[in-house]
Structure formats: structure tokens, C-alpha cells
Design a protein around this motif. Structure first.
Motif, short mmCIF file in Angstrom:
data_model
loop_
_atom_site.label_atom_id
_atom_site.label_comp_id
_atom_site.label_asym_id
_atom_site.label_seq_id
_atom_site.Cartn_x
_atom_site.Cartn_y
_atom_site.Cartn_z
N ALA A 88 0.83 -1.21 0.00
CA ALA A 88 0.00 0.00 0.00
C ALA A 88 0.87 1.26 0.00
O ALA A 88 0.58 2.23 -0.71
CB ALA A 88 -0.93 -0.01 1.21
N VAL A 89 1.93 1.25 0.80
CA VAL A 89 2.83 2.41 0.85
C VAL A 89 3.49 2.62 -0.50
O VAL A 89 3.54 3.75 -1.02
CB VAL A 89 3.90 2.22 1.96
CG1 VAL A 89 4.96 3.32 1.87
CG2 VAL A 89 3.25 2.22 3.33
N GLY A 91 2.36 1.63 -3.31
CA GLY A 91 1.32 2.05 -4.23
C GLY A 91 1.02 3.54 -4.13
O GLY A 91 0.80 4.21 -5.14
N LEU A 92 1.04 4.07 -2.91
CA LEU A 92 0.80 5.51 -2.73
C LEU A 92 1.92 6.33 -3.36
O LEU A 92 1.66 7.40 -3.94
CB LEU A 92 0.67 5.83 -1.24
CG LEU A 92 -0.61 5.34 -0.54
CD1 LEU A 92 -0.54 5.59 0.95
CD2 LEU A 92 -1.84 6.03 -1.15
N VAL A 93 3.16 5.86 -3.23
CA VAL A 93 4.28 6.55 -3.88
C VAL A 93 4.07 6.58 -5.39
O VAL A 93 4.23 7.61 -6.05
CB VAL A 93 5.61 5.86 -3.53
CG1 VAL A 93 6.75 6.44 -4.36
CG2 VAL A 93 5.92 5.99 -2.05
N LEU A 95 1.24 6.28 -7.04
CA LEU A 95 0.10 7.14 -7.41
C LEU A 95 0.47 8.61 -7.33
O LEU A 95 0.00 9.42 -8.15
CB LEU A 95 -1.09 6.83 -6.49
CG LEU A 95 -1.81 5.51 -6.75
CD1 LEU A 95 -2.88 5.27 -5.68
CD2 LEU A 95 -2.45 5.51 -8.14
N ALA A 96 1.30 8.98 -6.36
CA ALA A 96 1.72 10.38 -6.25
C ALA A 96 2.54 10.79 -7.47
O ALA A 96 2.34 11.89 -8.03
CB ALA A 96 2.53 10.57 -4.97
#
Length: 302
Positions: A88-89, A91-93, A95-96
Motif C-alpha cells: 500500500a505504501v 502504491g501511494l508513492v 500514485l503520487a
């Protein structure tokens, strides 16, 4: 995240950046984000592969995956929840970084990102993974070739050109050869698991012949690119990797030994290791040739 293999994504980013530099459209921030984004996406792919392989019961104690390196879940190093949180972490990177490029480069960047996310999901997370129907190897060529190099060039340079997609072909072929080699090594186990990778579908002899052709085509395509002026003559420095390429081709012309040689590291991977070491050298030489061509072109004002 199997960091030893993440170098192939770094190399793809460097190729894209050097092509932008040669065109005098290099943006340092965009290049840095591409480099981080590619490595991030590759780490997600590796960890996702382990997560779903474990959940589906493919990564059993007798599986090749459990023998050549530590499995984050089966070894007890991480719990499924911890691995999911790590994904998840990452993935957030990703997506950013995607959000930044969509904002600065528009819908074409979104299309490239969407294609990458779709292939990442379809490779091993979908109900019918690409790697189980003989398409995973083709997907690896598309991702580390046209998608990463061509798409990376677009978001760094801010323009679409045919040349980066053509320049990506030799490198994409090299990455595909690594995965084909790995799946040849894992073929006996995959047959028992009902995993229809490309080597399972082609048979071992056919898959080895395919991989020999992939390695040879890397040099043929570079020669064509040089002859047509798509890349400078300096890219021909990849010929220094030819002895290792010929070694890989010769190795794939013979059946794998039943036991590893003394001191061999990474068994049961055999063809995979030969293709990986070849592609690593080929990639760095290709990058060196492109870098020299870019610098020389800048100095000459061409």
C-alpha cells in the motif's frame, strides 16, 4: 523486493533519460521521478507476485521460488498484513508520481500509467494471470521496452516520438529473455501446478530456441538502429557483450544439468542466470553508448 533484479528498471529509466538528453529536452525532476517510479512499480510487481503466489498455494516448500531466494511470507519474515501494508505504501508513492505527471503532461501520461497498472494487475493479481496463459513473457517485453522507455521519454521530454519506442526494443527483448529463462527453469514445477507459462506451452526445446532467438535479436536490432541513424554508431559498443551473449545462447542449446555445479548460487535457476548476467552487461553498455552519443551530439550542437 528482490532488489538484485530492480536494476533492469533503473536501466530502462536511464535509457529514457539519455534519449531526452540527446534531444535537449531533459528535465531533471521528471527524470528523478521516472527513476523512482519505475523501481517502485517493479518492487510492487515482485512483492505482489510473492503475495498472490503464496495465497494461491503455488509457493510451496518444494517450489523453485522457495529455493533460490528468501520468500517474504513463507519464510516468516513478514505477515500477509505487513506485506499488504508495504504494498500500500509503495502504491501511494506510485500514485503520487503518476498524479504529478498527469498534472504536468496531461492525458497521455495517464494512458501510459494506466497501461502499466493494468499489466501489473493482470500479470499475477487477476483471476486469470497473464503468466498462467503464456502472455507474461510478452508483457515483460512491453513493460520494460516500449512502455518504460517510450513512456518514460514522453514524461521526461514532454513529447511523443517514434525513435524512443524503437530504441526500447533491444532492451525489452533482453528483459523478456530473462523471464523466459526463468520459466524454462521452473517448467517442471509449473507443469505440475497447471501454470501455462510460455515455456510450458512451447515445450522446453522450443522455449530454449525462442530464447536463443531473443538474445540474438538484441544485437540485430541494435545494428538496424545504427544503420538507420536512429542511434549513433557509439551504441554499437554493445558488441562487447556479445561473448557473454554467445555463452548464453550456447548454454540454452543444451539441457540443464540435473545438479548444480560446485559453488553455484541460485539453483534451480540456470538459464535465467545466464540471461540476467548477459542483459545486465548489455544494458550498461547500451546506456554507455547512448550517453556517449548524447554528449557528443550536445558538444557538436547537433
Amino acid at each position: 523486493a528482490r532488489s538484485v533484479i530492480l536494476v533492469i528498471s533503473a536501466q530502462a529509466a536511464l535509457i529514457a533519460g539519455l534519449l531526452a538528453l540527446a534531444d535537449r529536452r531533459f528535465d531533471p525532476l521528471s527524470f528523478l521521478l521516472v527513476l523512482v517510479g519505475f523501481i517502485d512499480a517493479h518492487a510492487i510487481s515482485n512483492l505482489s507476485n510473492d503475495y498472490f503466489g503464496y495465497r494461491r498455494g503455488h509457493d510451496t516448500p518444494d517450489s523453485p521460488r522457495m529455493r533460490y531466494t528468501v520468500h517474504p511470507l513463507a519464510s516468516g519474515m513478514l505477515t500477509p498484513r505487513q506485506l499488504a501494508a508495504g504494498l500500500a505504501v509503495l502504491g501511494l508513492v506510485g500514485l503520487a508520481i503518476t498524479g504529478f505527471f498527469v498534472a504536468t503532461r496531461g492525458p497521455v501520461a495517464l494512458a501510459f500509467a494506466g497501461a502499466g497498472i493494468a499489466l501489473l494487475f493482470l500479470y499475477d493479481a487477476s483471476p486469470i494471470p497473464l503468466k498462467s496463459i503464456g502472455l507474461g513473457e510478452i508483457a515483460s517485453f512491453l513493460v520494460w521496452g516500449p512502455l518504460m522507455v517510450g513512456g518514460g521519454y514522453f514524461v521526461i521530454a514532454g513529447q511523443l516520438r517514434l525513435a524512443p519506442f524503437l530504441v526500447s526494443v533491444p532492451y525489452g527483448l533482453g528483459v523478456a529473455s530473462i523471464l523466459v529463462g526463468k520459466h524454462i527453469d521452473q517448467r517442471p514445477f509449473d507443469v505440475g501446478q497447471g501454470q501455462r507459462t510460455l515455456p510450458v506451452m512451447l515445450g522446453e526445446r522450443g522455449a530454449r530456441a525462442l530464447n536463443q532467438a531473443l538474445v540474438a535479436l538484441m544485437y540485430v536490432v541494435v545494428a538496424v538502429l545504427v544503420a538507420t541513424g536512429t542511434v549513433s554508431l557509439l551504441a554499437g559498443v554493445v558488441v562487447a557483450a556479445l561473448p557473454r551473449g554467445l555463452q548464453a545462447i550456447a548454454l540454452m542449446g543444451r539441457p540443464r544439468p540435473t545438479e548444480p555445479p560446485a559453488g553455484y548460487v541460485g539453483w534451480p535457476l540456470w538459464y535465467h542466470r545466464a540471461c540476467l548476467t548477459h542483459n545486465r552487461l548489455f544494458g550498461w553498455l547500451y546506456i554507455a553508448g547512448l550517453a556517449a552519443g548524447a554528449v557528443l551530439g550536445l558538444r557538436l550542437g547537433t
